[in-house]
Design an enzyme around this catalytic site. Structure first.
Site, PDB file in Angstrom:
ATOM      1  N   ASP A 115       1.004  -1.176  -0.057  1.00 10.16           N
ATOM      2  CA  ASP A 115       0.102  -0.200   0.054  1.00 10.16           C
ATOM      3  C   ASP A 115       0.751   1.100  -0.012  1.00 10.16           C
ATOM      4  O   ASP A 115       0.330   2.359   0.393  1.00 10.16           O
ATOM      5  CB  ASP A 115      -0.820   0.009   1.004  1.00 10.16           C
ATOM      6  CG  ASP A 115      -0.341  -0.236   2.452  1.00 10.16           C
ATOM      7  OD1 ASP A 115       1.149  -0.236   2.558  1.00 10.16           O
ATOM      8  OD2 ASP A 115      -1.021  -0.076   3.715  1.00 10.16           O
TER       9      ASP A 115
ATOM     10  N   HIS B 218      23.666   3.035 -18.547  1.00  9.39           N
ATOM     11  CA  HIS B 218      22.573   3.426 -17.616  1.00  9.39           C
ATOM     12  C   HIS B 218      22.952   2.595 -16.436  1.00  9.39           C
ATOM     13  O   HIS B 218      22.125   1.945 -15.655  1.00  9.39           O
ATOM     14  CB  HIS B 218      21.452   3.244 -18.239  1.00  9.39           C
ATOM     15  CG  HIS B 218      20.932   4.336 -19.207  1.00  9.39           C
ATOM     16  ND1 HIS B 218      19.886   3.932 -19.954  1.00  9.39           N
ATOM     17  CD2 HIS B 218      21.525   5.513 -19.474  1.00  9.39           C
ATOM     18  CE1 HIS B 218      19.934   5.410 -20.706  1.00  9.39           C
ATOM     19  NE2 HIS B 218      20.695   6.032 -20.549  1.00  9.39           N
TER      20      HIS B 218
ATOM     21  N   ASP C 195      26.128  10.965 -13.941  1.00  8.61           N
ATOM     22  CA  ASP C 195      25.218  11.625 -14.736  1.00  8.61           C
ATOM     23  C   ASP C 195      23.836  12.002 -13.872  1.00  8.61           C
ATOM     24  O   ASP C 195      23.281  10.919 -13.356  1.00  8.61           O
ATOM     25  CB  ASP C 195      24.743  10.426 -16.049  1.00  8.61           C
ATOM     26  CG  ASP C 195      23.787  11.095 -16.988  1.00  8.61           C
ATOM     27  OD1 ASP C 195      23.282  11.883 -16.835  1.00  8.61           O
ATOM     28  OD2 ASP C 195      23.717  10.502 -18.198  1.00  8.61           O
TER      29      ASP C 195
ATOM     30  N   ASP D  39      19.979  17.752 -17.223  1.00  7.71           N
ATOM     31  CA  ASP D  39      20.895  16.550 -17.711  1.00  7.71           C
ATOM     32  C   ASP D  39      22.255  16.882 -17.666  1.00  7.71           C
ATOM     33  O   ASP D  39      22.710  17.108 -18.843  1.00  7.71           O
ATOM     34  CB  ASP D  39      19.955  15.777 -18.781  1.00  7.71           C
ATOM     35  CG  ASP D  39      20.404  14.501 -19.027  1.00  7.71           C
ATOM     36  OD1 ASP D  39      21.431  13.861 -18.327  1.00  7.71           O
ATOM     37  OD2 ASP D  39      20.195  14.031 -19.993  1.00  7.71           O
TER      38      ASP D  39
ATOM     39  N   HIS E 145      26.199   5.650 -28.358  1.00 10.76           N
ATOM     40  CA  HIS E 145      24.949   6.445 -28.309  1.00 10.76           C
ATOM     41  C   HIS E 145      25.027   7.724 -29.339  1.00 10.76           C
ATOM     42  O   HIS E 145      26.043   7.997 -29.690  1.00 10.76           O
ATOM     43  CB  HIS E 145      24.597   6.534 -27.007  1.00 10.76           C
ATOM     44  CG  HIS E 145      25.699   7.222 -26.258  1.00 10.76           C
ATOM     45  ND1 HIS E 145      25.778   8.764 -26.219  1.00 10.76           N
ATOM     46  CD2 HIS E 145      26.670   7.097 -25.208  1.00 10.76           C
ATOM     47  CE1 HIS E 145      26.786   9.244 -25.532  1.00 10.76           C
ATOM     48  NE2 HIS E 145      27.177   8.275 -24.845  1.00 10.76           N
TER      49      HIS E 145
ATOM     50  N   HIS F  74      19.707  14.392 -27.201  1.00 13.33           N
ATOM     51  CA  HIS F  74      18.185  14.503 -27.225  1.00 13.33           C
ATOM     52  C   HIS F  74      17.679  15.601 -26.782  1.00 13.33           C
ATOM     53  O   HIS F  74      18.005  16.472 -26.185  1.00 13.33           O
ATOM     54  CB  HIS F  74      17.869  13.149 -26.224  1.00 13.33           C
ATOM     55  CG  HIS F  74      18.234  13.500 -24.995  1.00 13.33           C
ATOM     56  ND1 HIS F  74      17.802  14.006 -23.843  1.00 13.33           N
ATOM     57  CD2 HIS F  74      19.396  12.958 -24.341  1.00 13.33           C
ATOM     58  CE1 HIS F  74      18.544  14.102 -22.853  1.00 13.33           C
ATOM     59  NE2 HIS F  74      19.573  13.160 -22.942  1.00 13.33           N
TER      60      HIS F  74
ATOM     61  N   HIS G 185      14.193  13.004 -21.532  1.00 12.20           N
ATOM     62  CA  HIS G 185      14.115  12.743 -23.060  1.00 12.20           C
ATOM     63  C   HIS G 185      12.926  13.292 -23.436  1.00 12.20           C
ATOM     64  O   HIS G 185      11.974  12.481 -23.616  1.00 12.20           O
ATOM     65  CB  HIS G 185      14.257  11.087 -23.317  1.00 12.20           C
ATOM     66  CG  HIS G 185      15.527  10.474 -22.839  1.00 12.20           C
ATOM     67  ND1 HIS G 185      15.620   9.105 -22.633  1.00 12.20           N
ATOM     68  CD2 HIS G 185      16.683  11.115 -22.660  1.00 12.20           C
ATOM     69  CE1 HIS G 185      16.898   8.963 -22.089  1.00 12.20           C
ATOM     70  NE2 HIS G 185      17.399  10.098 -22.174  1.00 12.20           N
TER      71      HIS G 185
ATOM     72  N   GLU H 170      26.159  15.420 -25.581  1.00 12.81           N
ATOM     73  CA  GLU H 170      26.886  14.520 -24.645  1.00 12.81           C
ATOM     74  C   GLU H 170      27.581  13.481 -25.204  1.00 12.81           C
ATOM     75  O   GLU H 170      27.118  12.125 -25.181  1.00 12.81           O
ATOM     76  CB  GLU H 170      25.577  13.834 -23.752  1.00 12.81           C
ATOM     77  CG  GLU H 170      24.276  13.190 -24.408  1.00 12.81           C
ATOM     78  CD  GLU H 170      23.497  12.731 -23.437  1.00 12.81           C
ATOM     79  OE1 GLU H 170      23.886  11.704 -22.552  1.00 12.81           O
ATOM     80  OE2 GLU H 170      22.063  12.914 -23.428  1.00 12.81           O
TER      81      GLU H 170
ATOM     82  N   TYR I  14      33.789   4.696 -24.084  1.00  7.26           N
ATOM     83  CA  TYR I  14      33.747   3.532 -23.041  1.00  7.26           C
ATOM     84  C   TYR I  14      34.461   2.704 -23.492  1.00  7.26           C
ATOM     85  O   TYR I  14      34.265   1.969 -24.561  1.00  7.26           O
ATOM     86  CB  TYR I  14      32.026   3.220 -23.089  1.00  7.26           C
ATOM     87  CG  TYR I  14      31.193   4.585 -22.923  1.00  7.26           C
ATOM     88  CD1 TYR I  14      30.937   5.043 -21.717  1.00  7.26           C
ATOM     89  CD2 TYR I  14      30.794   5.257 -24.090  1.00  7.26           C
ATOM     90  CE1 TYR I  14      30.153   6.189 -21.596  1.00  7.26           C
ATOM     91  CE2 TYR I  14      29.863   6.345 -24.150  1.00  7.26           C
ATOM     92  CZ  TYR I  14      29.609   6.750 -22.819  1.00  7.26           C
ATOM     93  OH  TYR I  14      28.837   8.098 -22.593  1.00  7.26           O
TER      94      TYR I  14
ATOM     95  N   ARG J  52      31.886  10.473 -20.184  1.00  4.82           N
ATOM     96  CA  ARG J  52      30.808  11.264 -20.774  1.00  4.82           C
ATOM     97  C   ARG J  52      30.837  12.702 -20.108  1.00  4.82           C
ATOM     98  O   ARG J  52      31.088  12.959 -18.941  1.00  4.82           O
ATOM     99  CB  ARG J  52      29.591  10.496 -20.651  1.00  4.82           C
ATOM    100  CG  ARG J  52      28.366  11.197 -21.389  1.00  4.82           C
ATOM    101  CD  ARG J  52      27.291  10.306 -21.536  1.00  4.82           C
ATOM    102  NE  ARG J  52      26.337  10.067 -20.091  1.00  4.82           N
ATOM    103  CZ  ARG J  52      26.556   8.876 -19.755  1.00  4.82           C
ATOM    104  NH1 ARG J  52      27.006   7.975 -20.364  1.00  4.82           N
ATOM    105  NH2 ARG J  52      25.886   8.496 -18.587  1.00  4.82           N
TER     106      ARG J  52
ATOM    107  N   GLU K  99      28.256  15.823 -20.472  1.00  7.52           N
ATOM    108  CA  GLU K  99      26.714  16.235 -21.130  1.00  7.52           C
ATOM    109  C   GLU K  99      26.521  17.498 -20.483  1.00  7.52           C
ATOM    110  O   GLU K  99      26.627  17.814 -19.271  1.00  7.52           O
ATOM    111  CB  GLU K  99      26.032  15.275 -20.487  1.00  7.52           C
ATOM    112  CG  GLU K  99      24.617  15.556 -20.716  1.00  7.52           C
ATOM    113  CD  GLU K  99      23.599  14.450 -20.360  1.00  7.52           C
ATOM    114  OE1 GLU K  99      23.856  13.717 -19.574  1.00  7.52           O
ATOM    115  OE2 GLU K  99      22.593  14.269 -21.184  1.00  7.52           O
TER     116      GLU K  99
HETATM  117  N1  GLY Z   1      20.506  10.570 -18.303  1.00  6.03           N
HETATM  118  C1  GLY Z   1      20.085  10.088 -19.453  1.00  6.03           C
HETATM  119  C2  GLY Z   1      20.674  10.589 -20.599  1.00  6.03           C
HETATM  120  O1  GLY Z   1      21.742  11.246 -20.348  1.00  6.03           O
HETATM  121  O2  GLY Z   1      20.217  10.700 -21.587  1.00  6.03           O
HETATM  122 MN    MN Z   2      21.020  13.097 -21.727  1.00  8.74          MN
HETATM  123 MN    MN Z   3      22.432  12.212 -18.676  1.00  2.00          MN
END
Ligand code: GLY
Ligand code: MN
Ligand code: MN
Length: 435
Positions: free
Chosen positions: A36, A240, A257, A268, A347, A351, A358, A381, A385, A403, A405
């Site tokens: 609950d 992720h 991140d 982000d 990647h 975005h 996103h 970003e 890797y 990364r 970003e």
């Molecule tokens: N944190 C998710 C991305 O960078 O897209």
């Molecule tokens: Mn991102």
């Molecule tokens: Mn991110």
């Protein structure tokens, strides 16, 4: 969100809908976490974009040109006992007074009222498929109207995808939205900086995460915009990674991140830094490649370029860098054409960013990449890797995930970097960590 801006959005949508139309926009559903215990409620972004209304069990209705009210809200009734247990409610009266609805009704009455409103409209604007439970109710109301055809009742003839027009509106950020997103980015940037200052070998990933979450809250952000990623060493190569359970080792990098959500707007940001405060030679070489890829991408974020231009620029810099340190062998153009870089950069370079991390909005129009326009917000970003188990790669490069970003807004002559307060160059990061 100020009431004028909300009204402007509803008017813009109403103009696109035209008369003889009804839009039905439910908010998100409460979700159970376990038994609950409910998950923290977050309104549906489309609903909140048009209403600024934060309560669960609410539905907004727009009927352009409807004499008895163009903007209606269905919401929970005031209830002294329930409010004692679960919190304050605005109630239908408050929905009119505080949120500008022309009229408002108890949510429990929606089944009695809404079909009668739909009957007078030939077009129903609704985001089918986003909320299966509510979809079923809408279909039931449609069938109820259709079944009364012999009594002269009309059901709407067309169902139009509301999300498509609304998401195009959301893609262009107003001044108010950009200033809110800048505040969110500043909060996150400060949190990253504090995490850099706190970081020590022997700490755990979750302890750094806790530092970020504390900073988000203490600066007034209500939530994270997505699950925080704190990956030390090889964990930084999992895009992720959210377990955040390992110890941070001397000599490794840590990739964070993390972005807060402020008044339903996301930030982000990713920064990568050495756990012990000093980049090694191999880390420096890879970091500089990612940084120059980001700088090359920034230069392409300008109105008139296409969505793909920043990515193309980043890929070129990454590939060039990987050739220069011997991780890729061959000619620049053919390595790009063969996507050889994808082994280490798998990647895309960003975005859309907005109420959802996103964010919504099309990336292509027909077969063509979307042209960037003033006010669109996105992330930039790039990353590299190289996991510990990478085959045929010299040991010095392995176990490194990087990364970088940032959050930016497209302007006519350049890009506006919202997250620039987060330390980024090797010199800045080492200075912050040494202080
Ligand atoms: N944190 C998710 C991305 O960078 O897209
Ligand atoms: Mn991102
Ligand atoms: Mn991110």
């Amino acid at each position: 969100m100020n009431m004028k801006e909300l009204q402007r959005r509803r008017r813009q949508l109403a103009k696109m809908m035209g008369p003889d139309s009804i839009a039905i926009i439910p908010t998100a559903q409460m979700q159970i976490r376990n038994r609950d215990v409910e998950r923290e409620f977050r309104p549906d972004s489309d609903f909140f974009y048009l209403t600024g209304f934060h309560e669960p069990e609410s539905v907004a209705v727009l009927m352009p040109g409807h004499g008895e009210g163009e903007y209606l809200i269905f919401c929970r009734e005031r209830d002294e006992q329930m409010e004692t247990w679960t919190g304050r409610r605005v109630g239908p009266e408050g929905a009119c007074e505080q949120f500008g609805a022309d009229d408002a009704f108890p949510i429990d009455d929606i089944g009695d009222i809404l079909p009668g409103l739909m009957e007078h409209c030939s077009r129903l604007w609704y985001a089918m498929g986003c909320n299966p439970e509510f979809d079923k109710r809408v279909i039931d109301w449609m069938n109820y109207l259709r079944n009364q055809g012999r009594s002269g009742v009309h059901a709407p003839l067309e169902i139009v995808a509301l999300d498509h027009v609304l998401h195009d509106m959301r893609l262009y950020k107003s001044r108010t939205e950009v200033s809110l997103m800048r505040r969110a980015a500043n909060i996150s940037a400060k949190a990253h900086k504090v995490a850099m200052q706190t970081c020590q070998p022997g700490m755990t990933e979750y302890q750094l995460e806790a530092e970020l979450l504390y900073q988000f809250k203490v600066q007034g952000a209500q939530s994270v915009a997505y699950s925080t990623i704190v990956g030390g060493g090889d964990n930084g190569c999992i895009l992720h990674y959210t377990e955040n359970s390992d110890e941070l080792n001397d000599g490794d990098l840590v990739l964070i991140d993390a972005g807060c959500e402020l008044d339903c707007y996301a930030s982000d940001i990713t920064r990568t830094w050495p756990v012990n405060g000093r980049f090694s030679d191999a880390q420096t070489e890879l970091y500089e490649i990612v940084l120059s890829a980001q700088e090359a991408a920034f230069k392409q974020v300008v109105a008139g370029n296409t969505w793909n231009d920043p990515h193309r620029a980043a890929v070129k810099e990454i590939t060039r860098g990987l050739i220069s340190i011997g991780l890729l062998k061959g000619k620049l153009n053919s390595l790009i054409k063969d996507k050889a870089y994808q082994r280490f950069y798998m990647h895309r370079t960003g975005h859309w960013l907005g109420m959802d991390v996103h964010d919504v909005g099309d990336y292509k129009v027909g077969d063509e990449w979307r042209v960037l326009e003033n006010g669109m917000a996105l992330t930039v970003e790039p990353g590299l890797y190289i996991p510990l188990n990478a085959k045929g790669v010299a040991k010095r490069w392995r176990g490194i995930g990087i990364r970088i970003e940032d959050d930016v807004v497209v302007r006519n002559d350049d890009c506006d970097v919202l997250s620039k307060a987060a330390p980024k160059t090797i010199k800045e990061i080492e200075a912050v960590m040494a202080a």
